[in-house]
Design a protein around this motif. Structure first.
Motif, PDB file in Angstrom:
ATOM      1  N   ILE A 137      -3.307   0.324  -3.656  1.00 58.07           N
ATOM      2  CA  ILE A 137      -2.866  -1.082  -2.922  1.00 58.07           C
ATOM      3  C   ILE A 137      -3.070  -2.102  -4.154  1.00 58.07           C
ATOM      4  CG2 ILE A 137      -3.975  -2.677  -1.519  1.00 58.07           C
ATOM      5  CD1 ILE A 137      -5.534  -0.667   0.165  1.00 58.07           C
ATOM      6  N   ILE A 138      -1.729  -2.594  -3.953  1.00 54.86           N
ATOM      7  CA  ILE A 138      -1.504  -3.559  -5.031  1.00 54.86           C
ATOM      8  C   ILE A 138      -1.447  -5.154  -4.262  1.00 54.86           C
ATOM      9  CG2 ILE A 138       0.291  -4.439  -6.723  1.00 54.86           C
ATOM     10  CD1 ILE A 138       0.852  -1.605  -7.290  1.00 54.86           C
ATOM     11  N   VAL A 154       1.402   0.460 -15.804  1.00 55.78           N
ATOM     12  CA  VAL A 154       2.507  -0.325 -14.922  1.00 55.78           C
ATOM     13  C   VAL A 154       2.119  -1.636 -14.437  1.00 55.78           C
ATOM     14  CG1 VAL A 154       3.213  -0.058 -12.213  1.00 55.78           C
ATOM     15  CG2 VAL A 154       3.207   1.748 -13.990  1.00 55.78           C
ATOM     16  N   LEU A 155       0.757  -1.974 -14.382  1.00 54.11           N
ATOM     17  CA  LEU A 155       0.102  -3.092 -14.147  1.00 54.11           C
ATOM     18  C   LEU A 155       0.308  -4.129 -15.297  1.00 54.11           C
ATOM     19  CD1 LEU A 155      -3.225  -2.811 -12.471  1.00 54.11           C
ATOM     20  CD2 LEU A 155      -1.259  -3.672 -11.602  1.00 54.11           C
ATOM     21  N   LEU A 158      -5.100  -4.395  -8.614  1.00 56.70           N
ATOM     22  CA  LEU A 158      -4.989  -2.649  -8.263  1.00 56.70           C
ATOM     23  C   LEU A 158      -6.382  -2.424  -7.574  1.00 56.70           C
ATOM     24  CD1 LEU A 158      -3.201  -0.184  -8.061  1.00 56.70           C
ATOM     25  CD2 LEU A 158      -4.359   0.366 -10.256  1.00 56.70           C
ATOM     26  N   ARG A 159      -6.351  -1.905  -6.153  1.00 52.42           N
ATOM     27  CA  ARG A 159      -7.579  -1.561  -5.622  1.00 52.42           C
ATOM     28  C   ARG A 159      -7.419  -0.258  -5.458  1.00 52.42           C
ATOM     29  NH1 ARG A 159      -7.109  -4.908  -0.169  1.00 52.42           N
ATOM     30  NH2 ARG A 159      -8.831  -3.439   0.513  1.00 52.42           N
ATOM     31  N   ARG A 184       0.926  -1.331   0.012  1.00 51.32           N
ATOM     32  CA  ARG A 184      -0.064   0.098  -0.101  1.00 51.32           C
ATOM     33  C   ARG A 184       0.823   1.410  -0.030  1.00 51.32           C
ATOM     34  NH1 ARG A 184      -1.630   3.332   4.114  1.00 51.32           N
ATOM     35  NH2 ARG A 184      -0.501   1.984   5.659  1.00 51.32           N
ATOM     36  N   TRP A 185       0.389   2.082  -0.897  1.00 50.77           N
ATOM     37  CA  TRP A 185       1.183   3.399  -1.047  1.00 50.77           C
ATOM     38  C   TRP A 185       0.051   4.355  -0.485  1.00 50.77           C
ATOM     39  CZ3 TRP A 185       6.364   4.948  -1.198  1.00 50.77           C
ATOM     40  CH2 TRP A 185       6.979   4.357  -1.805  1.00 50.77           C
TER      41      TRP A 185
END
Length: 342
Positions: free
Chosen positions: A87-88, A126-127, A114-115, A74-75
């Motif tokens: 959140i990944i 990026v995903l 990716l939440r 989480r960033w």
């Protein structure tokens, strides 16, 4: 004090004999990798304990059968009352086998999720790029140090397919400026396997998963120090800490628990650059030349992590880690990681 590798009191420099695993498995040869002495070197400081003296040496044994983990990173960036959170979450499968004095480790990662209600086009790209690291084969030392990316050619093949998908997103025409910049950066990164391996440091999960804790003796009446770096915590700069590790009380039988705390390395961390990054977060629309900068001395930094490790195999059972920077003017940025064995 810092113990030199040749100091006979430096227990980290000469690991004890390898314990025999409970099941039949190839044994490590006794020879140590020549790089281990520098990699393992730590500062050692006495600390009071409650009288419950404990001493551990963690092994790192092969895991031929798949071991499964769930990783959540989480960033979060808080600007006054506004919270921007990413959140990944991804599933990770690990297998490993002996190869001479090294472990050959295979990490397979499912496509991350990716939440976030409104991912940006950049985040979607990026995903997509995460597929480049979907399968990594690494050669590591018995102490957990990553030495080599073994499946470099496989990554090059994956990149060819990812490039086609990125160009398809652009409708077959020229990609936009951001996509073009990413393509150029990845192409450059993939020129050499060493550069790909170095890029793993920007995903902090690798730093925490491959911790420098194996085949070294740790005792409860000492704390053990080493440097910790979090590259590009902000876009333009990194954070550096003096990390201190202590033995914690085990959370359950068969586990070894470790606690890590970090104190900012003032000599390495550029507070002035961090202040500039914080100002950009507080006032992103304002001209950088006229943005008021927060007092660099008022910035606060923190780093902490806890580990539960299988005392027999050495592999993590649970990891929790957090790194943050905050400013009294109303800004905070935080990275939070949870890794759980399922």
């Amino acid at each position: 004090m810092t113990l030199a590798a040749s100091d006979p009191s430096d227990l980290s420099a000469t690991p004890p004999p390898f314990p025999k695993p409970a099941v039949a498995a190839p044994a490590y040869p006794p020879a140590a990798d020549p790089t281990e002495a520098d990699y393992n070197r730590k500062t050692v400081e006495p600390q009071p304990n409650s009288g419950d003296f404990r001493s551990v040496v963690l092994p790192l044994l092969a895991q031929p059968e798949p071991v499964y983990y769930v990783l959540t990173a989480r960033w979060e960036e808080r600007v006054h009352r506004e919270i921007r959170r990413t959140i990944i979450k991804k599933a990770l499968t690990l297998t490993s086998s002996f190869q001479g004095q090294y472990l050959l480790l295979t990490l397979t990662t499912a496509a991350p999720t990716l939440r976030k209600p409104d991912p940006t086009p950049l985040e979607e790209i990026v995903l997509l790029l995460a597929a480049l690291y979907q399968r990594l084969v690494l050669r590591i030392t018995r102490t957990g140090q990553i030495l080599e990316l073994v499946n470099y050619e496989e990554l090059l093949q994956s990149w060819a397919g990812i490039k086609q998908q990125l160009r398809a997103r652009a409708g077959g025409g020229e990609p936009d400026t951001i996509t073009a910049a990413l393509l150029t950066a990845i192409e450059e990164q993939l020129r050499h396997p060493e550069q790909v391996l170095a890029s793993l440091r920007y995903d902090y999960a690798y730093y925490f998963f491959f911790k420098n804790i194996y085949y070294q003796r740790f005792e409860s009446n000492f704390r053990y120090g080493q440097a910790a770096e979090f590259p590009r915590f902000f876009a333009g700069t990194s954070l550096y800490f003096h990390e201190r590790m202590t033995l914690a009380l085990p959370t359950a039988p068969g586990r070894t628990s470790l606690s890590f705390r970090g104190e900012l390395d003032e000599a390495q961390t550029d507070r002035a650059v961090v202040a500039w990054e914080v100002a950009a977060g507080l006032l992103p629309a304002q001209d950088p030349a006229t943005r008021p900068l927060p007092d660099p001395a008022a910035l606060a930094f923190a780093y902490a992590a806890t580990y539960d490790v299988d005392a027999v195999t050495g592999w993590p059972l649970a990891i929790e880690a957090r790194v943050n920077c905050c400013n009294p003017a109303g800004y905070a940025k935080e990275y939070d990681l949870t890794i759980t064995r399922t």
